[in-house]
Design a protein around this motif. Structure first.
Motif, mmCIF file in Angstrom:
data_model
loop_
_atom_site.group_PDB
_atom_site.id
_atom_site.type_symbol
_atom_site.label_atom_id
_atom_site.label_comp_id
_atom_site.label_asym_id
_atom_site.label_seq_id
_atom_site.Cartn_x
_atom_site.Cartn_y
_atom_site.Cartn_z
ATOM 1 N N ARG A 63 -7.868 -17.616 124.874
ATOM 2 C CA ARG A 63 -7.300 -18.717 125.645
ATOM 3 C C ARG A 63 -7.850 -20.031 125.091
ATOM 4 O O ARG A 63 -8.905 -20.046 124.449
ATOM 5 N N THR A 64 -7.147 -21.126 125.336
ATOM 6 C CA THR A 64 -7.585 -22.414 124.816
ATOM 7 C C THR A 64 -7.905 -23.385 125.946
ATOM 8 O O THR A 64 -7.286 -23.350 127.010
ATOM 9 N N LEU A 65 -8.883 -24.241 125.684
ATOM 10 C CA LEU A 65 -9.336 -25.239 126.647
ATOM 11 C C LEU A 65 -9.427 -26.583 125.942
ATOM 12 O O LEU A 65 -10.028 -26.697 124.874
ATOM 13 N N SER A 66 -8.829 -27.606 126.551
ATOM 14 C CA SER A 66 -8.905 -28.959 126.015
ATOM 15 C C SER A 66 -9.965 -29.734 126.792
ATOM 16 O O SER A 66 -9.905 -29.823 128.018
ATOM 17 N N LEU A 67 -10.955 -30.273 126.063
ATOM 18 C CA LEU A 67 -12.000 -31.091 126.665
ATOM 19 C C LEU A 67 -11.684 -32.551 126.383
ATOM 20 O O LEU A 67 -11.631 -32.972 125.220
ATOM 21 N N ASN A 68 -11.453 -33.331 127.442
ATOM 22 C CA ASN A 68 -11.044 -34.720 127.297
ATOM 23 C C ASN A 68 -12.182 -35.668 127.641
ATOM 24 O O ASN A 68 -12.795 -35.567 128.701
ATOM 25 N N ASN A 69 -12.490 -36.579 126.719
ATOM 26 C CA ASN A 69 -13.503 -37.606 126.945
ATOM 27 C C ASN A 69 -12.792 -38.897 127.342
ATOM 28 O O ASN A 69 -12.240 -39.593 126.503
ATOM 29 N N PRO A 70 -12.796 -39.245 128.642
ATOM 30 C CA PRO A 70 -12.066 -40.441 129.084
ATOM 31 C C PRO A 70 -12.861 -41.730 128.928
ATOM 32 O O PRO A 70 -12.347 -42.804 129.243
ATOM 33 N N THR A 71 -14.087 -41.634 128.458
ATOM 34 C CA THR A 71 -14.951 -42.818 128.390
ATOM 35 C C THR A 71 -14.825 -43.530 127.046
ATOM 36 O O THR A 71 -14.229 -43.025 126.099
ATOM 37 N N ALA A 72 -15.441 -44.700 126.960
ATOM 38 C CA ALA A 72 -15.416 -45.498 125.734
ATOM 39 C C ALA A 72 -16.579 -45.171 124.816
ATOM 40 O O ALA A 72 -16.763 -45.827 123.781
ATOM 41 N N ALA A 73 -17.359 -44.169 125.164
ATOM 42 C CA ALA A 73 -18.505 -43.770 124.339
ATOM 43 C C ALA A 73 -18.349 -42.326 123.898
ATOM 44 O O ALA A 73 -17.736 -41.508 124.596
ATOM 45 N N ALA A 74 -18.885 -42.005 122.718
ATOM 46 C CA ALA A 74 -18.845 -40.629 122.235
ATOM 47 C C ALA A 74 -19.694 -39.740 123.136
ATOM 48 O O ALA A 74 -20.676 -40.186 123.736
ATOM 49 N N MET A 75 -19.295 -38.469 123.232
ATOM 50 C CA MET A 75 -20.027 -37.517 124.062
ATOM 51 C C MET A 75 -20.388 -36.290 123.244
ATOM 52 O O MET A 75 -19.667 -35.911 122.320
ATOM 53 N N GLN A 76 -21.504 -35.669 123.586
ATOM 54 C CA GLN A 76 -21.855 -34.369 123.018
ATOM 55 C C GLN A 76 -22.012 -33.394 124.189
ATOM 56 O O GLN A 76 -22.879 -33.557 125.032
ATOM 57 N N ILE A 77 -21.142 -32.412 124.208
ATOM 58 C CA ILE A 77 -21.137 -31.432 125.283
ATOM 59 C C ILE A 77 -21.765 -30.135 124.787
ATOM 60 O O ILE A 77 -21.426 -29.649 123.708
ATOM 61 N N GLN A 78 -22.654 -29.573 125.588
ATOM 62 C CA GLN A 78 -23.338 -28.333 125.204
ATOM 63 C C GLN A 78 -22.886 -27.183 126.088
ATOM 64 O O GLN A 78 -22.756 -27.311 127.303
ATOM 65 N N ILE A 79 -22.642 -26.025 125.451
ATOM 66 C CA ILE A 79 -22.334 -24.778 126.152
ATOM 67 C C ILE A 79 -23.465 -23.804 125.829
ATOM 68 O O ILE A 79 -23.746 -23.542 124.658
ATOM 69 N N ASP A 80 -24.114 -23.277 126.853
ATOM 70 C CA ASP A 80 -25.199 -22.315 126.637
ATOM 71 C C ASP A 80 -24.590 -20.931 126.441
ATOM 72 O O ASP A 80 -24.373 -20.179 127.399
ATOM 73 N N THR A 81 -24.301 -20.599 125.199
ATOM 74 C CA THR A 81 -23.552 -19.375 124.890
ATOM 75 C C THR A 81 -24.361 -18.103 125.132
ATOM 76 O O THR A 81 -23.778 -17.032 125.302
ATOM 77 N N ASP A 82 -25.690 -18.192 125.144
ATOM 78 C CA ASP A 82 -26.485 -16.978 125.357
ATOM 79 C C ASP A 82 -26.322 -16.432 126.772
ATOM 80 O O ASP A 82 -26.589 -15.259 127.026
ATOM 81 N N ALA A 83 -25.842 -17.268 127.704
ATOM 82 C CA ALA A 83 -25.647 -16.823 129.086
ATOM 83 C C ALA A 83 -24.341 -16.052 129.256
ATOM 84 O O ALA A 83 -24.137 -15.398 130.289
ATOM 85 N N ILE A 84 -23.458 -16.109 128.260
ATOM 86 C CA ILE A 84 -22.153 -15.434 128.336
ATOM 87 C C ILE A 84 -21.874 -14.734 127.005
ATOM 88 O O ILE A 84 -20.993 -15.139 126.252
ATOM 89 N N PRO A 85 -22.617 -13.684 126.678
ATOM 90 C CA PRO A 85 -22.485 -13.043 125.363
ATOM 91 C C PRO A 85 -21.135 -12.390 125.111
ATOM 92 O O PRO A 85 -20.754 -12.171 123.963
ATOM 93 N N HIS A 86 -20.379 -12.073 126.184
ATOM 94 C CA HIS A 86 -19.086 -11.409 126.012
ATOM 95 C C HIS A 86 -17.956 -12.402 125.735
ATOM 96 O O HIS A 86 -16.817 -11.994 125.529
ATOM 97 N N ILE A 87 -18.273 -13.708 125.732
ATOM 98 C CA ILE A 87 -17.277 -14.742 125.420
ATOM 99 C C ILE A 87 -17.697 -15.443 124.138
ATOM 100 O O ILE A 87 -18.838 -15.885 124.002
ATOM 101 N N SER A 88 -16.773 -15.546 123.182
ATOM 102 C CA SER A 88 -17.059 -16.291 121.952
ATOM 103 C C SER A 88 -16.242 -17.577 121.948
ATOM 104 O O SER A 88 -15.172 -17.650 122.547
ATOM 105 N N PHE A 89 -16.775 -18.594 121.279
ATOM 106 C CA PHE A 89 -16.163 -19.922 121.263
ATOM 107 C C PHE A 89 -15.900 -20.345 119.819
ATOM 108 O O PHE A 89 -16.747 -20.160 118.952
ATOM 109 N N GLU A 90 -14.729 -20.933 119.599
ATOM 110 C CA GLU A 90 -14.384 -21.473 118.286
ATOM 111 C C GLU A 90 -13.758 -22.847 118.471
ATOM 112 O O GLU A 90 -12.981 -23.061 119.410
#
Length: 197
Positions: A63-90
């Protein structure tokens, strides 16, 4: 005529208003082939990503997810992948990956797309996926809800042995050949006359 909203309608209006205003975009998305959207801002509803049914131990669903940054500044979003080993992210966005986390850079006023892949293990047969994923930027946390059902793998024609051969990586032609050999052996056994007493 003066219109007075019913209790249900008034409740819906107040619910939307409390989540960020009547003009806030809808981000609750369910169903196959639909991209969920998460605006990285305050008072956003939690979007739902539905993986539907997935064969445990033999299939994956994306499935796909769109992450939208509505602000005027760059953002760095972190996902703690070790808490969900059965889900992979690309993602094709600029990112940093470690053994425990995925950090995604999102430019100002832009969106990035992340692909989530669920691969239920064999031990998860007939299990339901109900999990919240946390995205955070150091000071704020955003959530996405994952739902889905792991179902037993379907037994193909030819019996459980054929399913095992499929898992061992045989090609379709090889599987058909094995199945034909099995059918021929069964037919020959039935045609063999019983020994005389």
């Amino acid at each position: 005529e003066f219109f007075f909203p019913t209790t249900f309608a008034f409740g819906r209006i107040m619910s939307v208003a409390l989540r960020g205003g009547l003009t806030a975009p809808s981000i609750l998305v369910e169903g196959k082939g639909v991209m969920a959207h998460l605006a990285l801002d305050r008072f956003q509803a939690v979007p739902v990503i539905d993986f539907d049914e997935v064969s445990a131990g033999s299939a994956s669903q994306s499935r796909t997810l769109s992450l939208n940054n509505p602000t005027a500044a760059a953002m760095q979003i972190q996902i703690d992948t070790d808490a969900i080993p059965h889900i992979s992210f690309e993602t094709s966005a600029t990112h940093t990956r470690t053994e425990t986390a995925l950090k995604i850079n999102i430019p100002p006023k832009q969106s990035v797309v992340v692909s989530l892949v669920w691969t239920p293990a064999s031990s998860e047969q007939a299990a339901a996926l109900r999990q919240l994923i946390n995205f955070h930027d150091g000071s704020r946390r955003f959530q996405v809800k994952l739902v889905g059902t792991a179902v037993p793998a379907k037994v193909a024609r030819g019996g459980p042995r054929l399913v095992l051969q499929q898992k061992n990586g045989l090609s379709t032609a090889e599987i058909r050949k094995v199945a034909e050999t099995q059918r021929t052996a069964v037919a020959a056994k039935k045609a063999t006359p019983a020994p005389a007493p």
